[in-house]
Design an enzyme around this catalytic site. Sequence first.
Site, PDB file in Angstrom:
ATOM      1  N   HIS A 543       0.677  -0.989  -0.003  1.00  0.00           N
ATOM      2  CA  HIS A 543      -0.287  -0.094  -0.163  1.00  0.00           C
ATOM      3  C   HIS A 543       0.817   1.107   0.001  1.00  0.00           C
ATOM      4  CE1 HIS A 543      -3.355  -2.406   2.056  1.00  0.00           C
ATOM      5  NE2 HIS A 543      -3.013  -3.028   0.991  1.00  0.00           N
ATOM      6  N   HIS A 586      -7.157  -0.929   3.013  1.00  0.00           N
ATOM      7  CA  HIS A 586      -6.512  -1.384   1.651  1.00  0.00           C
ATOM      8  C   HIS A 586      -7.238  -0.371   0.878  1.00  0.00           C
ATOM      9  CE1 HIS A 586      -5.464  -5.437   3.007  1.00  0.00           C
ATOM     10  NE2 HIS A 586      -6.233  -5.138   4.176  1.00  0.00           N
TER      11      HIS A 586
END
Length: 608
Positions: A543, A586
Amino acid sequence: MLSLLVLSFFYLALVVPLSLAKEWDYIIVGGGISGLTLANRLSEDSSKTVLVLEAGGFHSDDPQVAIPGFLGSTLGNTTLDWGFTTVAQKYSNGTTYAFDRGKGLGGSSLINFLAWERPSMAEIDAIAGLGNPGWEASELFKYMMKAEKFTYPSQTYAKANDLTYIASDHGESGPLLNSYPAFISAAQGPWIEAMNALGVPHNQDAFSGNNLGVWMAPATINAETQTRWDAASAFYTPISTRTNLVVETDAEVLQLITSSAGGNVSATGVLYTKNGTTITANVNSGGEVILSAGAVKTPQLLELSGIGDPRILQPLGIDVTVSLPGVGNGVIDQFFFAVSYELNNNSIFSSLRFMLIPLSLSSYATKTGICTVGVSAFSLVNLSTILGCETDNLVAEQALKIDFGDYTETEKERMNTIIDGIHSGDVGQVEVLGFPGFFTSKSEPTDGQKYLTFTGDLQFPFSFGSIHITSTNSSVQPAIDPGYFKEDFDVTVAIATLKFIRQIATTGGFKEMLGAELDPGMDTQTDAEILEYIQTYGGTEYHTVGSASMLPQDKGGVVSPQLLVYGTRNIRVVDMSILPLQISAHPMSTLYGVSEKAADIIMGVVTV
Ligand SMILES: Cc1cc2nc3c(=O)[nH]c(=O)nc-3n(C[C@H](O)[C@H](O)[C@H](O)COP(=O)(O)OP(=O)(O)OC[C@H]3O[C@@H](n4cnc5c(N)ncnc54)[C@H](O)[C@@H]3O)c2cc1C
Ligand SMILES: *[C@@H]1O[C@H](CO)[C@@H](O)[C@H](O)[C@H]1NC(C)=O
Ligand SMILES: *[C@@H]1O[C@H](CO)[C@@H](O)[C@H](O)[C@H]1NC(C)=O
Ligand SMILES: *[C@@H]1O[C@H](CO)[C@@H](O)[C@H](O)[C@H]1NC(C)=O
Ligand SMILES: *[C@@H]1O[C@H](CO)[C@@H](O)[C@H](O)[C@H]1NC(C)=O
Ligand SMILES: *[C@@H]1O[C@H](CO)[C@@H](O)[C@H](O)[C@H]1NC(C)=O
Ligand SMILES: *[C@@H]1O[C@H](CO)[C@@H](O)[C@H](O)[C@H]1NC(C)=O
Ligand SMILES: *[C@@H]1O[C@H](CO)[C@@H](O)[C@H](O)[C@H]1NC(C)=O
């Protein structure tokens, strides 16, 4: 016959050279989540021409990509994965970590874990507060809703699996379909109750603006076809026949071509290779080049094009077109690790490192069974849940370190934003998930044995790093240095998270369901042993943000709130690189929203 010859002559003489000589309104570099969202929205106006250049191919139909239960099986496959690695991590025992990134139309949404989540509104407001007016959560959430369409579960299925949601907080008509996995393993059954017992409250809907708590999550799966709904399936395939949109696959961009007449720099086009040939694509006089190559390749392309820190560019002999020291700096990555347990009940479904290919494809024909499995057991907890009464001291110590430490004012501001989030008690500092399968790598799984794996993930590490080129050769990956564990604070939280996971494993229904801890195993006990395990077998949560931050230029920013690269007239960045802070989620849904908003900014539908 003659007319055919004449026609084909005209075809060759006119059509082909014209299309080569064409000038585009928009050239988008990279056909991932951001690139394809933009391509779709910008080409809605049939008077605008859009070219997307994507280094990889079209893979949405490959079974390994499309079948949800195969998630993870394409990691490291260089057809679909750039296969980057970090530089040896100085503060993590010199470890070099794999750094997977998707390649192909759809980008990382082709190879990712389908997890669909949203940050809390407070985190987005914090990003706006760093000097990005117009990017408040109330605005961005509207765009996240625009991008998606949520498929409601049947009441029976929802009741049986603890699926709760508030319908009005989900999109109803966007291209990106999401739904609860059709198969939810019984291994996740005790999840909510066990977390409740540890003081983590159930979150009725983590998409409503506060995601702290425990819940069962949906995934980017098309409920009807039971296939992965990646960015290409959602935003490209349905509109691929638009004549004003051209998508070139296997087309790798080498650099931007710029001119600096009259002050600001303009991109006139890009240079790319396809099938061994180097080709120039140009934008027209009002046109733009938009970089959507992801957090690794976007800073690389800027630097290769002379936009960046002179201290990086000059030693490589690159002429500095725009001096912009923020390029490639301020990189923040989330670090994750996992703990695996044997299941006492071998009738419960679990998978082996998600390599399900030999298993039960037969039931997939009816769109049921284990090939439709996803990760559903989600939670985000604050620091006091993990650290208890140690929290206040640790945070006070870190706050002092920031005040008096050797950091720039911008670094201090960003770190203090994290401190504010911790103090609010309302921000998910740590994510813990339950995966129905074996997902650690220290030991080998035993044939026939079933497993459950918990993952721990630091959402807001204080450690940060950089991504910079080391070569003028675009095929040489940039040096990826996330600076894992540079800050001791992150070490303390990671160790405490592993101990918290061990508590989950002995709480509520998990007490009966789980047998031996396989990785790291109970001989890993002291803090030093736990840290060694985390640093050896953990890695990126994929990420990465901050390599072309949206911030005021005097704070090390690379792009403005309009996502224009400072010092340029028509170069924008729209991808994960622009987020100047991490988010506790996410990131897909946030990024779809960012890209939807960017399209409106570019088209002048909204002003920020
Ligand atoms: C293994 C993995 C698991 C993940 N799991 C999840 C998850 O479960 N849930 C979630 O929300 N997020 C997840 N993520 C993160 C998410 O997928 C990414 O953050 C997101 O896809 C980033 O979007 P992007 O547009 O910035 O870049 P990408 O989607 O990566 O797209 C960039 C595109 O640009 C192309 N490109 C790069 N350089 C060039 C060039 N020079 N010329 C032409 N094309 C180029 C690439 O090939 C790629 O297609 C995961 C990521 C990975 C890698
Ligand atoms: C890699 O992915 C491609 C495309 O999906 C597939 O054809 C190939 O079989 C995969 N290779 C391996 C080793 O799995
Ligand atoms: C350069 O671009 C900025 C916006 O990025 C603008 O404010 C400025 O006026 C431009 N300067 C010139 C000389 O065009
Ligand atoms: C790629 O290039 C080779 C040699 O230059 C050529 O033979 C082939 O036809 C080209 N392929 C495509 C798809 O254009
Ligand atoms: C084992 O799991 C199966 C499948 O979920 C379930 O039907 C069965 O009742 C479980 N057995 C025990 C002893 O818990
Ligand atoms: C942390 O979270 C728990 C559970 O959500 C909550 O009870 C507690 O008040 C929070 N801590 C702080 C400091 O707010
Ligand atoms: C560029 O780097 C690639 C990958 O390392 C290498 O194969 C290639 O030969 C290099 N090209 C040049 C011109 O050095
Ligand atoms: C550091 O890594 C080496 C291998 O490179 C390993 O032998 C050693 O145990 C590790 N030490 C710690 C403290 O993690």
